[in-house]
Design a protein around this motif. Sequence first.
Motif, PDB file in Angstrom:
ATOM      1  N   SER A  69       0.857  -1.190   0.000  1.00 16.76           N
ATOM      2  CA  SER A  69       0.000   0.000   0.000  1.00 16.76           C
ATOM      3  C   SER A  69       0.892   1.238   0.000  1.00 16.76           C
ATOM      4  N   SER A  71       1.011   5.439   0.112  1.00 13.65           N
ATOM      5  CA  SER A  71       0.314   6.688   0.404  1.00 13.65           C
ATOM      6  C   SER A  71       0.804   7.770  -0.562  1.00 13.65           C
ATOM      7  N   ASP A  72       0.165   8.923  -0.515  1.00  9.35           N
ATOM      8  CA  ASP A  72       0.621  10.052  -1.324  1.00  9.35           C
ATOM      9  C   ASP A  72       2.068  10.419  -0.972  1.00  9.35           C
ATOM     10  N   ASP A  73       2.401  10.336   0.321  1.00 14.18           N
ATOM     11  CA  ASP A  73       3.775  10.624   0.747  1.00 14.18           C
ATOM     12  C   ASP A  73       4.759   9.609   0.162  1.00 14.18           C
ATOM     13  N   ASP A  74       4.332   8.337   0.110  1.00 13.51           N
ATOM     14  CA  ASP A  74       5.179   7.299  -0.479  1.00 13.51           C
ATOM     15  C   ASP A  74       5.444   7.598  -1.956  1.00 13.51           C
ATOM     16  N   TYR A  75       4.384   7.977  -2.671  1.00 12.19           N
ATOM     17  CA  TYR A  75       4.552   8.320  -4.085  1.00 12.19           C
ATOM     18  C   TYR A  75       5.484   9.519  -4.249  1.00 12.19           C
ATOM     19  N   GLN A  76       5.395  10.457  -3.319  1.00 17.28           N
ATOM     20  CA  GLN A  76       6.281  11.616  -3.381  1.00 17.28           C
ATOM     21  C   GLN A  76       7.738  11.185  -3.201  1.00 17.28           C
ATOM     22  N   SER A  79       8.793   9.373  -6.240  1.00 20.02           N
ATOM     23  CA  SER A  79       8.932  10.358  -7.305  1.00 20.02           C
ATOM     24  C   SER A  79      10.350  10.940  -7.300  1.00 20.02           C
ATOM     25  N   ALA A  86       5.218  12.707  -9.225  1.00 19.91           N
ATOM     26  CA  ALA A  86       4.405  11.859  -8.341  1.00 19.91           C
ATOM     27  C   ALA A  86       3.053  11.499  -8.952  1.00 19.91           C
ATOM     28  N   GLU A  87       2.534  12.339  -9.841  1.00 16.25           N
ATOM     29  CA  GLU A  87       1.234  12.067 -10.462  1.00 16.25           C
ATOM     30  C   GLU A  87       1.308  10.916 -11.466  1.00 16.25           C
ATOM     31  N   GLN A  89       1.800   7.761 -11.517  1.00 17.95           N
ATOM     32  CA  GLN A  89       1.880   6.568 -10.674  1.00 17.95           C
ATOM     33  C   GLN A  89       2.184   5.299 -11.469  1.00 17.95           C
TER      34      GLN A  89
END
Length: 111
Positions: A69, A71-76, A79, A86-87, A89
């Motif tokens: 899983s 989170s947005d922070d993980d994607y950041q 990134s 980050a967008e 994905q």
Amino acid sequence: MADRELPKKWQQSAKVVKAVQIAFDMDTKLQYSIRRSALDKGISPSEQIRYLLDLPTHTKPKRPRLTVSLSDDDYQQLSERYKIPAEQQLEIKKSVIEELTKFALESEVKK
């Protein structure tokens, strides 16, 4: 609301919904043994437990997947790691797959 019989294609799903998941708190070594045995057989740990308990198991193997899983922070963070916005994905996922594949191949060579 009148009681109606579920369509045949939904009846199996209804059984699954009624199932209750239980968790076992066991020593780490025991858990590892069960997980390792399942891995060696190419089945999930829950299927291995069902096998050990002589319960019915799925004859058709499920698609093997690894999940995590994010989170947005993980994607950041990813990134920044992969130098991908980050967008994007899907592109990040492709980079993660490449990194995991590299890890797995290098692990096999070390054996």
